[in-house]
Design a protein around this motif. Structure first.
Motif, short mmCIF file in Angstrom:
data_model
loop_
_atom_site.label_atom_id
_atom_site.label_comp_id
_atom_site.label_asym_id
_atom_site.label_seq_id
_atom_site.Cartn_x
_atom_site.Cartn_y
_atom_site.Cartn_z
N PHE A 215 49.23 48.60 40.64
CA PHE A 215 49.97 47.87 39.79
C PHE A 215 49.63 46.14 39.97
CE2 PHE A 215 52.25 46.48 36.14
CZ PHE A 215 53.27 45.52 36.55
N LEU A 216 49.52 45.72 41.28
CA LEU A 216 49.53 44.25 41.80
C LEU A 216 48.04 44.01 41.49
CD1 LEU A 216 51.61 44.02 44.77
CD2 LEU A 216 52.04 43.24 42.59
N LEU A 217 47.18 45.15 41.64
CA LEU A 217 45.74 44.74 41.67
C LEU A 217 45.36 44.55 40.18
CD1 LEU A 217 43.52 44.74 43.80
CD2 LEU A 217 42.77 46.98 43.28
N PHE A 218 45.97 45.41 39.33
CA PHE A 218 45.66 45.14 38.07
C PHE A 218 46.25 43.77 37.42
CE2 PHE A 218 45.19 46.43 33.61
CZ PHE A 218 46.33 45.96 33.00
N VAL A 219 47.49 43.35 38.03
CA VAL A 219 48.14 42.15 37.60
C VAL A 219 47.13 40.89 37.99
CG1 VAL A 219 49.93 40.44 37.62
CG2 VAL A 219 50.25 42.85 37.31
N ALA A 220 46.68 40.69 39.38
CA ALA A 220 45.76 39.87 39.82
C ALA A 220 44.62 39.76 39.05
CB ALA A 220 45.37 40.09 41.26
N LEU A 221 43.94 40.91 38.48
CA LEU A 221 42.58 40.94 37.89
C LEU A 221 42.81 40.55 36.24
CD1 LEU A 221 41.01 44.38 38.97
CD2 LEU A 221 40.14 42.06 39.64
N LEU A 222 43.94 40.91 35.82
CA LEU A 222 44.22 40.20 34.33
C LEU A 222 44.36 38.56 34.33
CD1 LEU A 222 44.76 40.77 31.60
CD2 LEU A 222 47.18 41.47 32.35
N THR A 223 45.13 38.18 35.58
CA THR A 223 45.53 36.85 35.58
C THR A 223 44.11 36.02 35.75
OG1 THR A 223 47.25 37.19 36.79
CG2 THR A 223 46.72 34.85 36.83
N LEU A 224 43.18 36.51 36.68
CA LEU A 224 41.91 35.97 36.86
C LEU A 224 41.06 35.87 35.43
CD1 LEU A 224 39.87 34.64 38.97
CD2 LEU A 224 39.24 37.00 39.31
N TYR A 225 41.26 37.03 34.86
CA TYR A 225 40.22 37.07 33.44
C TYR A 225 41.03 36.24 32.64
CZ TYR A 225 38.71 38.92 29.18
OH TYR A 225 38.10 39.18 27.80
N ILE A 226 42.26 36.01 32.30
CA ILE A 226 42.80 35.10 31.61
C ILE A 226 42.36 33.54 31.82
CG2 ILE A 226 45.13 34.03 30.62
CD1 ILE A 226 46.13 37.01 30.55
N SER A 227 42.64 33.16 33.08
CA SER A 227 42.23 31.78 33.55
C SER A 227 40.75 31.49 33.20
CB SER A 227 42.50 31.77 34.90
OG SER A 227 41.61 32.64 35.77
N LYS A 228 39.74 32.52 33.47
CA LYS A 228 38.44 32.11 33.02
C LYS A 228 38.39 31.94 31.67
CE LYS A 228 36.25 34.51 36.92
NZ LYS A 228 35.09 35.65 37.25
N ARG A 229 38.80 32.87 30.76
CA ARG A 229 38.79 32.64 29.20
C ARG A 229 39.26 31.18 28.89
NH1 ARG A 229 38.38 37.20 25.98
NH2 ARG A 229 38.57 35.48 24.20
N ARG A 230 40.52 30.78 29.37
CA ARG A 230 41.08 29.24 29.30
C ARG A 230 39.98 28.31 29.62
NH1 ARG A 230 47.25 29.79 30.86
NH2 ARG A 230 48.17 31.23 29.46
N ALA A 232 36.64 28.56 30.10
CA ALA A 232 35.69 28.54 28.99
C ALA A 232 36.05 28.07 27.72
CB ALA A 232 35.09 29.87 28.72
N ARG A 233 37.08 28.16 27.27
CA ARG A 233 37.55 27.70 25.74
C ARG A 233 37.64 26.19 25.98
NH1 ARG A 233 42.51 30.58 23.52
NH2 ARG A 233 41.28 32.46 23.85
N ARG A 234 38.13 25.34 27.02
CA ARG A 234 38.39 24.18 27.13
C ARG A 234 36.98 23.46 27.27
NH1 ARG A 234 41.31 23.95 32.06
NH2 ARG A 234 42.79 24.81 30.87
N ARG A 235 36.17 24.08 27.91
CA ARG A 235 34.83 23.60 28.12
C ARG A 235 34.12 23.77 26.75
NH1 ARG A 235 32.74 27.00 31.38
NH2 ARG A 235 33.82 26.01 33.15
N ARG A 236 34.19 24.27 25.89
CA ARG A 236 33.58 24.63 24.75
C ARG A 236 34.45 23.51 23.73
NH1 ARG A 236 35.20 29.30 23.32
NH2 ARG A 236 33.87 30.57 24.60
N ASN A 237 35.65 23.49 23.68
CA ASN A 237 36.35 22.16 22.90
C ASN A 237 35.92 20.75 23.25
OD1 ASN A 237 37.92 24.29 21.56
ND2 ASN A 237 39.54 24.04 23.06
N ASP A 238 35.61 20.60 24.37
CA ASP A 238 35.12 19.43 25.15
C ASP A 238 33.45 19.20 24.61
OD1 ASP A 238 37.45 18.90 26.45
OD2 ASP A 238 36.72 19.40 28.41
#
Length: 340
Positions: A215-230, A232-238
């Motif tokens: 479960f902890l491994l899954f949460v860590a992977l999910l957090t890393l994925y969400i941060s990468k998406r954010r 990329a979205r911020r760079r696209r907006n700039d």
């Protein structure tokens, strides 16, 4: 012996053999094994001459005059006394077999019908158990009409056909025995097992720890994925405003023509400063003008001396890249300027 006695003896012999011929005899064979279908031993004076075997009214073997006259295939073998042997029984060998015996006069003196049924031996029963739900399962997979019996510490506790499911109330050591039987075979399996509280707790703790790590491994992977998406979205907006400005600039360049001052259109050549006095002595006579040089009329000199008009307000408000500078013509030679 009188004729009446002979007639009575023949009638009794036929009467004795006929019931056996008219009866349907049940025969059981074992899968993948051989079986013999016998016939009774006849008295010497019966003068047996011809023995024929049929399977579902189809002839499969014949013995006549002390010789084998016919065999359908290698599955069948026929002995001198008329016994039919079927080798390596298969499931499709289950059928109705009939034997007919004739004497030397061609008269039928005996007939019998066999109903052959192929049985399969039972396999060794399998035992499964679980300490969590306190359930034991005994199962047999192969065999014709199997019967199961479950014993606990030598005492029969349950019976069944193909599978038995048993639940015991307490967690304790026990010897279980499962027996599978049918008409031709018998197999047994025994198992002695224990379900202790300590072992159960250890397995439970190991399972909980493993699940928590996953479960902890899954949460860590999910957090890393969400941060990468954010990111990329911020760079696209700039990058979007820069793309829009570049697009608008390219559109204005293609739509608006370049505007040039009126003075530059009238006199594309920039005013030339007067030539400096030369210290060299002047040569007598007129020097030939260089080719391509033309003397400018007086009104053009006046136009060149006029100051350039200031750019209009419209030119100031014009947006876009700077206007191109007018081309500067090369200065004429000093002699040519003096002559003019």
């Amino acid at each position: 012996m009188s004729l009446a006695c002979k007639t009575l003896a023949s009638f009794l012999l036929i009467f004795i053999l006929s019931p056996k011929g008219t009866a349907l005899t049940q025969v059981q064979g074992i899968l993948n094994q051989d079986i013999n279908l016998p016939i009774p031993v006849f008295p010497p004076d019966s003068k047996v001459d011809d023995i024929q075997w049929f399977r579902n009214q189809i002839k499969v073997a014949r013995f006549r005059e002390d010789k084998i006259r016919f065999l359908q295939n290698n599955t069948y073998q026929l002995s001198k006394n008329g016994t039919l042997k079927i080798r390596h029984l298969q499931r499709n060998d289950s059928s109705i077999y009939k034997v007919v015996v004739y004497n030397m006069d061609g008269k039928e003196i005996f007939t019998e019908t066999f109903d052959l049924r192929i049985l399969e031996r039972v396999s060794r029963p399998e035992i499964f158990w679980g300490c969590t739900n306190k359930t034991l399962t005994c199962e047999v997979t192969d065999g014709t009409d199997p019967k199961l019996a479950l014993y606990r510490d030598g005492k029969r506790i349950k019976e069944g056909q193909n599978i038995i499911i048993y639940k015991w109330p307490a967690k304790q050591n026990a010897l279980f025995e499962c027996m599978a039987t049918n008409k031709i075979s018998e197999e047994t399996n025994r198992v002695n097992f224990s379900c202790s509280e300590k072992g159960l707790d250890i397995y439970l703790i190991i399972g909980i720890c493993g699940g928590g790590i996953l479960f902890l491994l899954f949460v860590a992977l999910l957090t890393l994925y969400i941060s990468k998406r954010r990111r990329a979205r911020r760079r696209r907006n700039d990058e979007e405003p820069e793309i829009r400005v570049h697009k608008m600039t390219s559109e204005e360049r293609s739509q608006k023509p370049l505007q040039m001052p009126a003075s530059a259109l009238q006199n594309p050549a920039s005013p030339q400063p007067p030539p400096l006095p030369s210290h060299h002595p002047k040569a007598h006579g007129h020097r030939p003008q260089p080719p391509g040089h033309r003397a400018q009329p007086p009104h053009q000199h006046q136009q060149q001396k006029r100051p350039l008009p200031r750019p209009s307000t419209q030119a100031r408000q014009q947006k876009g890249p700077p206007l191109p500078k007018p081309r500067v013509q090369p200065k004429p030679p000093r002699g040519a300027a003096e002559n003019s």
